[in-house]
Write a protein that holds these residues in place. Structure first.
Motif, PDB file in Angstrom:
ATOM      1  N   GLN A  14      37.046  27.407  52.248  1.00 46.91           N
ATOM      2  CA  GLN A  14      37.691  27.385  53.558  1.00 46.91           C
ATOM      3  C   GLN A  14      38.916  26.465  53.533  1.00 46.91           C
ATOM      4  N   LEU A  15      38.838  25.431  52.746  1.00 46.46           N
ATOM      5  CA  LEU A  15      39.935  24.465  52.665  1.00 46.46           C
ATOM      6  C   LEU A  15      41.171  25.072  51.995  1.00 46.46           C
ATOM      7  N   LYS A  16      40.970  25.806  50.910  1.00 48.16           N
ATOM      8  CA  LYS A  16      42.093  26.332  50.121  1.00 48.16           C
ATOM      9  C   LYS A  16      42.435  27.787  50.410  1.00 48.16           C
ATOM     10  N   GLU A  17      41.501  28.553  50.929  1.00 52.50           N
ATOM     11  CA  GLU A  17      41.703  29.972  51.197  1.00 52.50           C
ATOM     12  C   GLU A  17      42.298  30.705  49.991  1.00 52.50           C
ATOM     13  N   PRO A  18      41.542  30.776  48.890  1.00 53.08           N
ATOM     14  CA  PRO A  18      42.054  31.428  47.680  1.00 53.08           C
ATOM     15  C   PRO A  18      42.162  32.947  47.845  1.00 53.08           C
ATOM     16  N   SER A  19      42.827  33.554  46.884  1.00 52.11           N
ATOM     17  CA  SER A  19      43.041  35.005  46.919  1.00 52.11           C
ATOM     18  C   SER A  19      41.717  35.749  46.724  1.00 52.11           C
ATOM     19  N   LEU A  20      41.752  37.021  47.056  1.00 50.67           N
ATOM     20  CA  LEU A  20      40.576  37.882  46.887  1.00 50.67           C
ATOM     21  C   LEU A  20      40.149  37.924  45.421  1.00 50.67           C
ATOM     22  N   LEU A  21      41.115  37.983  44.505  1.00 50.05           N
ATOM     23  CA  LEU A  21      40.800  38.018  43.078  1.00 50.05           C
ATOM     24  C   LEU A  21      40.027  36.760  42.663  1.00 50.05           C
ATOM     25  N   PHE A  22      40.472  35.609  43.122  1.00 47.30           N
ATOM     26  CA  PHE A  22      39.793  34.360  42.784  1.00 47.30           C
ATOM     27  C   PHE A  22      38.373  34.350  43.360  1.00 47.30           C
ATOM     28  N   ARG A  23      38.226  34.791  44.605  1.00 41.84           N
ATOM     29  CA  ARG A  23      36.902  34.837  45.234  1.00 41.84           C
ATOM     30  C   ARG A  23      35.952  35.759  44.463  1.00 41.84           C
ATOM     31  N   LEU A  24      36.470  36.907  44.047  1.00 46.33           N
ATOM     32  CA  LEU A  24      35.649  37.839  43.275  1.00 46.33           C
ATOM     33  C   LEU A  24      35.260  37.239  41.928  1.00 46.33           C
ATOM     34  N   ALA A  25      36.176  36.498  41.305  1.00 48.99           N
ATOM     35  CA  ALA A  25      35.867  35.834  40.032  1.00 48.99           C
ATOM     36  C   ALA A  25      34.769  34.789  40.228  1.00 48.99           C
ATOM     37  N   VAL A  26      34.829  34.049  41.328  1.00 42.64           N
ATOM     38  CA  VAL A  26      33.792  33.051  41.615  1.00 42.64           C
ATOM     39  C   VAL A  26      32.444  33.736  41.821  1.00 42.64           C
ATOM     40  N   ILE A  27      32.420  34.815  42.588  1.00 40.50           N
ATOM     41  CA  ILE A  27      31.172  35.552  42.822  1.00 40.50           C
ATOM     42  C   ILE A  27      30.624  36.093  41.501  1.00 40.50           C
ATOM     43  N   GLY A  28      31.497  36.641  40.663  1.00 37.80           N
ATOM     44  CA  GLY A  28      31.065  37.159  39.359  1.00 37.80           C
ATOM     45  C   GLY A  28      30.490  36.062  38.480  1.00 37.80           C
ATOM     46  N   ALA A  29      31.175  34.922  38.425  1.00 34.82           N
ATOM     47  CA  ALA A  29      30.694  33.794  37.606  1.00 34.82           C
ATOM     48  C   ALA A  29      29.351  33.295  38.123  1.00 34.82           C
ATOM     49  N   GLN A  30      29.202  33.241  39.448  1.00 34.13           N
ATOM     50  CA  GLN A  30      27.921  32.807  40.006  1.00 34.13           C
ATOM     51  C   GLN A  30      26.817  33.808  39.658  1.00 34.13           C
ATOM     52  N   GLY A  31      27.142  35.081  39.701  1.00 31.71           N
ATOM     53  CA  GLY A  31      26.143  36.096  39.356  1.00 31.71           C
ATOM     54  C   GLY A  31      25.656  35.950  37.923  1.00 31.71           C
ATOM     55  N   VAL A  32      26.590  35.733  37.001  1.00 31.06           N
ATOM     56  CA  VAL A  32      26.225  35.537  35.592  1.00 31.06           C
ATOM     57  C   VAL A  32      25.392  34.267  35.443  1.00 31.06           C
ATOM     58  N   PHE A  33      25.856  33.175  36.052  1.00 28.42           N
ATOM     59  CA  PHE A  33      25.131  31.909  35.920  1.00 28.42           C
ATOM     60  C   PHE A  33      23.716  32.012  36.488  1.00 28.42           C
ATOM     61  N   VAL A  34      23.587  32.559  37.688  1.00 28.09           N
ATOM     62  CA  VAL A  34      22.260  32.652  38.318  1.00 28.09           C
ATOM     63  C   VAL A  34      21.317  33.493  37.457  1.00 28.09           C
TER      64      VAL A  34
END
Length: 131
Positions: free
Chosen positions: A8-28
């Motif tokens: 919420q603080l930085k409001e990153p791009s959609l691509l960055f958000r999707l990369a974070v979700i993907g990385a979390q999915g792999v890690f979990v």
């Protein structure tokens, strides 16, 4: 919650958000399998990660408090709404207050994970849900 606050603080791009979700999915997924194999190791590992997080947030607070520090603007920058709601902060809370709340969370997680890593097989989880 820490990640949502940062997003919420930085409001990153959609691509960055999707990369974070993907990385979390792999890690979990990988962490889940690791937990099945050796839960004690996973709790100890997370406990050590939390210890490092406490150190990092302490350093961040030192940078915020320096009169000429790179983060001094966080002394007065308003806290994101999501952080104010989640940690039940005052409406005029600052980013410095958010970092204090996050550091307190990390310190608590450290204690919980080291405690769970130290349990013997005949002991029960001493924490009630939400504790």
């Amino acid at each position: 919650m820490h990640l949502l606050t940062a997003l919420q603080l930085k409001e990153p791009s959609l691509l960055f958000r999707l990369a974070v979700i993907g990385a979390q999915g792999v890690f979990v997924t990988l962490f889940g399998f690791s937990y099945i194999i050796n839960a004690k190791f996973c709790h100890r590992f997370v406990g050590y990660l939390e210890e490092e997080a406490v150190k990092t947030y302490t350093k961040c607070l030192e940078d915020i408090d320096k009169p000429d520090g790179p983060m001094k603007h966080w002394q007065t920058q308003a806290a994101p709404d999501v952080a104010i709601r989640y940690w039940k902060m005052k409406p005029d809370s600052t980013m410095r207050d958010v970092i204090l709340a996050i550091r307190a969370d990390e310190a608590h997680h450290r204690i919980v994970n080291h405690s769970l890593a130290s349990l013997r097989k005949d002991e029960f989880n001493p924490y009630k849900p939400g504790q």
